[in-house]
Design a protein around this motif. Structure first.
Motif, PDB file in Angstrom:
ATOM      1  N   GLY A  16       0.799  -1.217   0.000  1.00  0.00           N
ATOM      2  CA  GLY A  16       0.000   0.000   0.000  1.00  0.00           C
ATOM      3  C   GLY A  16       0.830   1.264   0.000  1.00  0.00           C
ATOM      4  O   GLY A  16       0.382   2.310  -0.497  1.00  0.00           O
ATOM      5  N   ASN A  37      -1.405  -6.022  -2.029  1.00  0.00           N
ATOM      6  CA  ASN A  37      -1.915  -6.504  -0.744  1.00  0.00           C
ATOM      7  C   ASN A  37      -1.623  -5.520   0.381  1.00  0.00           C
ATOM      8  O   ASN A  37      -0.569  -4.889   0.417  1.00  0.00           O
ATOM      9  CB  ASN A  37      -1.288  -7.857  -0.396  1.00  0.00           C
ATOM     10  N   SER A  40      -4.913  -3.384   6.160  1.00  0.00           N
ATOM     11  CA  SER A  40      -5.996  -2.554   6.676  1.00  0.00           C
ATOM     12  C   SER A  40      -6.297  -1.304   5.848  1.00  0.00           C
ATOM     13  O   SER A  40      -7.452  -0.891   5.770  1.00  0.00           O
ATOM     14  CB  SER A  40      -5.679  -2.131   8.124  1.00  0.00           C
ATOM     15  N   THR A  42      -7.187   0.124   2.901  1.00  0.00           N
ATOM     16  CA  THR A  42      -7.692  -0.164   1.556  1.00  0.00           C
ATOM     17  C   THR A  42      -7.461   0.999   0.610  1.00  0.00           C
ATOM     18  O   THR A  42      -7.120   0.800  -0.565  1.00  0.00           O
ATOM     19  CB  THR A  42      -9.197  -0.497   1.629  1.00  0.00           C
ATOM     20  N   GLN A  43      -7.613   2.210   1.111  1.00  0.00           N
ATOM     21  CA  GLN A  43      -7.437   3.390   0.260  1.00  0.00           C
ATOM     22  C   GLN A  43      -6.013   3.456  -0.293  1.00  0.00           C
ATOM     23  O   GLN A  43      -5.807   3.754  -1.474  1.00  0.00           O
ATOM     24  CB  GLN A  43      -7.759   4.658   1.044  1.00  0.00           C
ATOM     25  N   CYS A  45      -3.961   0.938  -0.751  1.00  0.00           N
ATOM     26  CA  CYS A  45      -3.780  -0.146  -1.723  1.00  0.00           C
ATOM     27  C   CYS A  45      -4.470   0.176  -3.042  1.00  0.00           C
ATOM     28  O   CYS A  45      -3.945  -0.134  -4.117  1.00  0.00           O
ATOM     29  CB  CYS A  45      -4.299  -1.463  -1.139  1.00  0.00           C
ATOM     30  N   GLU A  46      -5.626   0.795  -2.976  1.00  0.00           N
ATOM     31  CA  GLU A  46      -6.299   1.210  -4.207  1.00  0.00           C
ATOM     32  C   GLU A  46      -5.469   2.257  -4.940  1.00  0.00           C
ATOM     33  O   GLU A  46      -5.422   2.274  -6.171  1.00  0.00           O
ATOM     34  CB  GLU A  46      -7.690   1.751  -3.893  1.00  0.00           C
ATOM     35  N   VAL A  61      -6.555  -5.744  -6.077  1.00  0.00           N
ATOM     36  CA  VAL A  61      -6.337  -5.453  -4.664  1.00  0.00           C
ATOM     37  C   VAL A  61      -6.851  -6.627  -3.845  1.00  0.00           C
ATOM     38  O   VAL A  61      -8.013  -7.030  -3.975  1.00  0.00           O
ATOM     39  CB  VAL A  61      -7.034  -4.150  -4.242  1.00  0.00           C
ATOM     40  N   MET A  63      -6.987  -7.520   0.003  1.00  0.00           N
ATOM     41  CA  MET A  63      -6.769  -7.108   1.385  1.00  0.00           C
ATOM     42  C   MET A  63      -6.784  -8.321   2.313  1.00  0.00           C
ATOM     43  O   MET A  63      -7.589  -9.237   2.153  1.00  0.00           O
ATOM     44  CB  MET A  63      -7.839  -6.110   1.817  1.00  0.00           C
TER      45      MET A  63
END
Length: 245
Positions: A16, A37, A40, A42-43, A45-46, A61, A63
């Motif tokens: 991330g 990967n 926690s 997510t933003q 990683c996106e 992605v 998670m």
């Protein structure tokens, strides 16, 4: 930049931000699809996935916590379902808590070892069959300069990273004849994304006179993942500006 990894797919744990993000983007620049990967954020990683797709490749992605067996099983199955095989495995996820050894609980110990060492074992076990079947694969694990020297108030970090180094050497011997290499990278002092590489508190011990960046580590990963590195296996490459020799 040569697209030497076109048609390959990489899985990069802990991607991330910082080193993991730099590695994911470099592999995308070389033509690889990337499974991103994180545990926690997510933003973040996106955001990495968006940066990966900007190079004309696919990104997924996935998670999940690399210390959790069920999470790793779910993530690896999803990656294989999407791409068929993972050609390049980069085990970057880690935890680095600091606590005096005599104050350390079993949970403190296991939380570190399960991410860095056991997580690397589980991902390798999941993706190696596909590498063996196609006769090509790259496994790149992460150690760490301080971990290899001995981490002050970080016994589980040193223990886990020495274990990762042992795992890397074992995999390199067992799978070399299958066209698969396994190597480790030991980063030195690396600035965080956008951080100051001239931090006066840290550069004094670095002969190069500056801290490294995620891109410096990513360049080493890009080489080890490339076809040109086919004869390099079972090695630990230190990327630390000469801080250890």
């Amino acid at each position: 930049m040569d697209r030497t990894l076109t048609g390959k797919t990489a899985f990069v744990s802990g991607s991330g931000q910082n080193i993991g993000r730099g590695v994911a983007v470099r592999l995308a620049q070389l033509g690889a699809n990337v499974v991103v990967n994180g545990s926690s954020n997510t933003q973040a990683c996106e955001g990495t996935a968006t940066a990966v797709r900007a190079h004309g490749v696919e990104a997924m992605v996935a998670m999940g916590d690399m210390s959790n067996a069920q999470d790793v099983e779910r993530i690896t199955k999803a990656a294989l379902a999407q791409f068929g095989a993972i050609d390049i495995l980069v085990n970057n996820a880690a935890r680095r808590p600091h606590k005096p050894f005599l104050e350390m609980s079993d949970d403190d110990w296991n939380g570190v070892v399960d991410v860095a060492l056991t997580g690397s074992f589980r991902t390798a076990r999941a993706f190696l069959p596909g590498m063996v079947e196609q006769g090509w694969g790259r496994i790149i694990n992460f150690a760490g300069m301080k971990a290899i020297k001995g981490y002050y108030e970080g016994a589980p970090i040193s223990a886990a990273k020495h274990g990762v180094w042992g795992l890397t050497k074992a995999l390199s011997t067992e799978f070399a004849s299958k066209g698969i290499t396994a190597n480790a990278i030991s980063p030195g002092q690396i600035a965080k994304d956008g951080g100051d590489t001239q931090d006066p508190k840290r550069v004094g011990s670095i002969p190069a006179g500056f801290m490294g960046t995620s891109e410096d580590i990513a360049a080493a990963v890009g080489y080890l993942a490339s076809p040109e590195a086919r004869f390099v296996t079972g090695q630990m490459i230190a990327v630390n500006g000469g801080e250890t020799t």
